[in-house]
Design an enzyme around this catalytic site. Structure first.
Site, PDB file in Angstrom:
ATOM      1  N   ASN A  62      -5.825   5.740 -12.655  1.00  0.00           N
ATOM      2  CA  ASN A  62      -6.926   4.834 -13.024  1.00  0.00           C
ATOM      3  C   ASN A  62      -7.974   5.661 -13.768  1.00  0.00           C
ATOM      4  O   ASN A  62      -7.920   6.890 -13.766  1.00  0.00           O
ATOM      5  CB  ASN A  62      -7.487   4.143 -11.782  1.00  0.00           C
ATOM      6  CG  ASN A  62      -8.014   5.143 -10.778  1.00  0.00           C
ATOM      7  OD1 ASN A  62      -8.990   5.826 -11.045  1.00  0.00           O
ATOM      8  ND2 ASN A  62      -7.352   5.248  -9.640  1.00  0.00           N
ATOM      9  N   LYS A 122      11.958  14.882 -16.706  1.00  0.00           N
ATOM     10  CA  LYS A 122      11.516  13.749 -17.523  1.00  0.00           C
ATOM     11  C   LYS A 122      12.651  12.745 -17.717  1.00  0.00           C
ATOM     12  O   LYS A 122      13.764  13.140 -18.089  1.00  0.00           O
ATOM     13  CB  LYS A 122      11.017  14.252 -18.880  1.00  0.00           C
ATOM     14  CG  LYS A 122      10.456  13.134 -19.726  1.00  0.00           C
ATOM     15  CD  LYS A 122      10.061  13.578 -21.108  1.00  0.00           C
ATOM     16  CE  LYS A 122       9.727  12.333 -21.925  1.00  0.00           C
ATOM     17  NZ  LYS A 122       9.525  12.620 -23.335  1.00  0.00           N
ATOM     18  N   PRO A 181      -1.026   6.788   1.536  1.00  0.00           N
ATOM     19  CA  PRO A 181      -1.830   6.682   2.763  1.00  0.00           C
ATOM     20  C   PRO A 181      -3.239   6.194   2.462  1.00  0.00           C
ATOM     21  O   PRO A 181      -3.796   6.555   1.419  1.00  0.00           O
ATOM     22  CB  PRO A 181      -1.881   8.116   3.308  1.00  0.00           C
ATOM     23  CG  PRO A 181      -1.168   8.975   2.345  1.00  0.00           C
ATOM     24  CD  PRO A 181      -0.599   8.154   1.242  1.00  0.00           C
ATOM     25  N   ASP A 182      -3.808   5.376   3.353  1.00  0.00           N
ATOM     26  CA  ASP A 182      -5.223   5.005   3.205  1.00  0.00           C
ATOM     27  C   ASP A 182      -6.021   6.153   3.826  1.00  0.00           C
ATOM     28  O   ASP A 182      -6.142   6.270   5.046  1.00  0.00           O
ATOM     29  CB  ASP A 182      -5.530   3.670   3.889  1.00  0.00           C
ATOM     30  CG  ASP A 182      -6.914   3.161   3.483  1.00  0.00           C
ATOM     31  OD1 ASP A 182      -7.837   3.998   3.387  1.00  0.00           O
ATOM     32  OD2 ASP A 182      -7.069   1.961   3.254  1.00  0.00           O
ATOM     33  N   PHE A 215     -16.475   3.917  -0.828  1.00  0.00           N
ATOM     34  CA  PHE A 215     -16.908   3.219  -2.037  1.00  0.00           C
ATOM     35  C   PHE A 215     -15.974   2.030  -2.242  1.00  0.00           C
ATOM     36  O   PHE A 215     -14.790   2.120  -1.934  1.00  0.00           O
ATOM     37  CB  PHE A 215     -16.799   4.147  -3.265  1.00  0.00           C
ATOM     38  CG  PHE A 215     -18.078   4.864  -3.592  1.00  0.00           C
ATOM     39  CD1 PHE A 215     -18.572   5.841  -2.748  1.00  0.00           C
ATOM     40  CD2 PHE A 215     -18.789   4.552  -4.751  1.00  0.00           C
ATOM     41  CE1 PHE A 215     -19.754   6.508  -3.040  1.00  0.00           C
ATOM     42  CE2 PHE A 215     -19.969   5.208  -5.054  1.00  0.00           C
ATOM     43  CZ  PHE A 215     -20.454   6.190  -4.202  1.00  0.00           C
ATOM     44  N   LYS A 231     -13.783  -4.354   3.704  1.00  0.00           N
ATOM     45  CA  LYS A 231     -13.289  -2.962   3.736  1.00  0.00           C
ATOM     46  C   LYS A 231     -14.114  -2.108   4.691  1.00  0.00           C
ATOM     47  O   LYS A 231     -13.575  -1.246   5.387  1.00  0.00           O
ATOM     48  CB  LYS A 231     -13.338  -2.351   2.331  1.00  0.00           C
ATOM     49  CG  LYS A 231     -12.233  -2.864   1.432  1.00  0.00           C
ATOM     50  CD  LYS A 231     -12.369  -2.368   0.008  1.00  0.00           C
ATOM     51  CE  LYS A 231     -11.426  -3.171  -0.876  1.00  0.00           C
ATOM     52  NZ  LYS A 231     -11.544  -2.844  -2.293  1.00  0.00           N
ATOM     53  N   LYS A 263     -11.746  -0.605   7.545  1.00  0.00           N
ATOM     54  CA  LYS A 263     -11.461   0.830   7.478  1.00  0.00           C
ATOM     55  C   LYS A 263     -12.269   1.643   8.493  1.00  0.00           C
ATOM     56  O   LYS A 263     -12.113   2.848   8.586  1.00  0.00           O
ATOM     57  CB  LYS A 263     -11.712   1.335   6.053  1.00  0.00           C
ATOM     58  CG  LYS A 263     -10.802   0.662   5.010  1.00  0.00           C
ATOM     59  CD  LYS A 263     -10.867   1.339   3.658  1.00  0.00           C
ATOM     60  CE  LYS A 263     -10.050   0.555   2.639  1.00  0.00           C
ATOM     61  NZ  LYS A 263      -9.373   1.424   1.664  1.00  0.00           N
TER      62      LYS A 263
HETATM   63  O1  C5P Z   1      -9.181   1.064  -3.030  1.00  0.00           O
HETATM   64  P1  C5P Z   1     -10.166   0.463  -2.048  1.00  0.00           P
HETATM   65  O2  C5P Z   1     -11.064  -0.525  -2.682  1.00  0.00           O
HETATM   66  O3  C5P Z   1      -9.537   0.033  -0.768  1.00  0.00           O
HETATM   67  O4  C5P Z   1     -11.144   1.683  -1.682  1.00  0.00           O
HETATM   68  C1  C5P Z   1     -12.150   1.572  -0.712  1.00  0.00           C
HETATM   69  C2  C5P Z   1     -12.375   2.928  -0.095  1.00  0.00           C
HETATM   70  O5  C5P Z   1     -11.173   3.412   0.473  1.00  0.00           O
HETATM   71  C3  C5P Z   1     -12.819   4.007  -1.069  1.00  0.00           C
HETATM   72  O6  C5P Z   1     -13.771   4.816  -0.406  1.00  0.00           O
HETATM   73  C4  C5P Z   1     -11.549   4.788  -1.358  1.00  0.00           C
HETATM   74  O7  C5P Z   1     -11.842   6.148  -1.679  1.00  0.00           O
HETATM   75  C5  C5P Z   1     -10.819   4.678  -0.044  1.00  0.00           C
HETATM   76  N1  C5P Z   1      -9.345   4.722  -0.176  1.00  0.00           N
HETATM   77  C6  C5P Z   1      -8.655   5.698   0.473  1.00  0.00           C
HETATM   78  N2  C5P Z   1      -7.298   5.740   0.390  1.00  0.00           N
HETATM   79  C7  C5P Z   1      -6.627   4.816  -0.309  1.00  0.00           C
HETATM   80  C8  C5P Z   1      -7.313   3.796  -0.974  1.00  0.00           C
HETATM   81  C9  C5P Z   1      -8.694   3.773  -0.895  1.00  0.00           C
HETATM   82  O8  C5P Z   1      -9.278   6.554   1.124  1.00  0.00           O
HETATM   83  N3  C5P Z   1      -5.311   4.882  -0.358  1.00  0.00           N
END
Ligand code: C5P
Length: 415
Positions: free
Chosen positions: A219, A301, A317-318, A336, A350, A354
């Protein structure tokens, strides 16, 4: 009789130039400050004048450049060092020569600049510049340590690299891109080091999830917001660790004194954040993590003909949700939420899902905000329901407003 602009203007900065070729870089600092609408009053020492004519500095500052010939300006009707000392919200000395440093360390005042330092109480930002051997002299280092023990004095640089004397070593004056944010930080905080003793762990930039060595899912996040948070935290006295995705070299050059850990993928960012979590008091996940990765990346490649019609993906992973599980109760966790449309409902969702203490909801579909921009705007949502509106401003300004709010939330919680 005070000059009209002294009373009426916005932020008031005295910029002192002592002797050193790095004075040419201070010209762009002065120019940028004046263009941004700050009121700049320059002072040149006799040695400063040997490097840069007062006319150059005055033209850039849009105001007379004071020298040792002007201890008295009829416009003020008072000695100039008293007038300037009382007027200044911030004093910047760039370049700071070994000679001027020695005078500051010992409270000596034999010219307009050093007299103005003694006749003022505002913060002073020092940007030393000299030859490596001069910088490394015990006497100079002793003076430097003495000066830094006084909380009034803040320092930026010196860095190392090729010096004008053709030596390679420490002694290069900090770049305008490092000095300017520090100036804005000190004007915001008034020189308070309210994050002293805290360790702030920040993630920023994007992650790249590779399909093969030349293609990835990513991104446009630039990392600017996280770098601004890191600079603001450092300027407020914190220790900073910055975990960052790939960045433009110009931004990378701004990382200076902080502990910076470059990563590429979400898995690497995850590992780095887990490693550094135990030392952190505050964790800010400003990174835009790619949410998915190709399930079967190729180590070589892929030829065009080998590219799949549909790309099988799996979630990464989140990271922040995992940090929320691992953290100690006294650690503060901030996320964020880069959103389009109505930014509040998804950000609130979120924040709670989270397990965060606060989330910065910022629009990425508004001009001058979000990915890659130098400015931003947001609503900071605290877990206790408090909402703080951050109107459009520079990313550094936004970083300070976030820290102001977190600091007061924590202070109130302890009372
Ligand atoms: O992508 P998203 O809107 O869910 O992001 C919200 C928060 O979660 C941000 O602080 C982002 O850095 C975090 N995040 C993360 N791991 C991910 C996706 C998002 O820590 N895989």
């Amino acid at each position: 009789m005070a000059e009209a602009t002294l009373a009426s203007s916005s932020r008031r900065v005295v910029v002192g130039l002592s002797g050193g070729i790095a004075a040419y870089k201070t010209c762009s600092v002065i120019s940028e400050l004046a263009k941004a609408g700050l009121v700049v009053r320059p002072i040149l020492t006799a040695q400063g004048q040997a490097f840069i004519p007062a006319l150059t500095v005055a033209t850039l500052a849009r105001h007379t450049a004071y020298t040792d010939q002007t201890f008295w300006d009829p416009a003020y009707g008072r000695p100039l060092h008293i007038e300037l000392g009382e007027w200044a919200e911030l004093l910047v000395i760039a370049p700071l020569s070994a000679n001027t440093l020695g005078k500051l360390a010992h409270g000596l005042a034999d010219n307009l600049l050093t007299n103005t330092v003694l006749a003022s109480t505002c913060p002073v930002l020092l940007a030393p510049a000299m030859n490596t051997d001069m910088w490394q002299q015990r006497a100079v280092q002793r003076n430097w340590q003495m000066v830094l023990q006084d909380p009034r004095f803040h320092s930026v640089g010196p860095g190392s690299g090729v010096l004008a004397c053709d030596r390679v070593g420490t002694g290069r004056m900090a770049e305008p891109d490092d000095i300017l944010p520090y100036i804005y930080s000190l004007l915001h905080t008034g020189g308070q080091r309210d994050l002293a003793g805290r360790h702030v762990l920040i993630s920023t930039g994007s992650t790249r999830e590779y399909l093969d060595p030349v293609r990835f899912i990513g991104n446009p996040a630039s990392g600017k917001m996280g770098v601004a948070l890191a600079q603001a935290a450092l300027h407020r006295g914190a220790k900073v660790t910055l975990v960052h995705g790939p960045m433009e070299p110009a931004l990378q050059a701004r990382l200076g004194d902080m502990q910076a850990i470059p990563v590429t993928t979400a898995a690497e960012m995850h590992r780095a954040m887990i490693t550094h979590l135990p030392q952190a008091d505050w964790v800010i996940m400003a990174a835009a993590v790619a949410d998915v990765r190709p399930t079967q990346p190729s180590p070589t490649k892929l030829a065009k003909a080998e590219l799949p019609q549909a790309l099988p993906l799996e979630p990464v992973p989140d990271i922040v949700a995992d940090l929320a599980q691992r953290r100690q109760p006294d650690q503060t966790l901030i996320g964020f939420a880069a959103q389009t449309g109505d930014i509040l409902p998804p950000a609130l969702e979120k924040l709670h899902r989270k397990g965060l203490d606060a989330i910065v909801a910022n629009p990425v579909d508004v001009e001058g905000s979000g990915f890659g921009a130098d400015t931003n705007q947001a609503i900071l949502l605290h877990r206790d329901g408090q909402k703080v509106l951050i109107p459009p401003c520079s990313k550094l300004d936004m970083a300070h407003r976030i820290f102001d709010s977190l600091h007061s939330a924590l202070t109130n919680a302890k009372m």
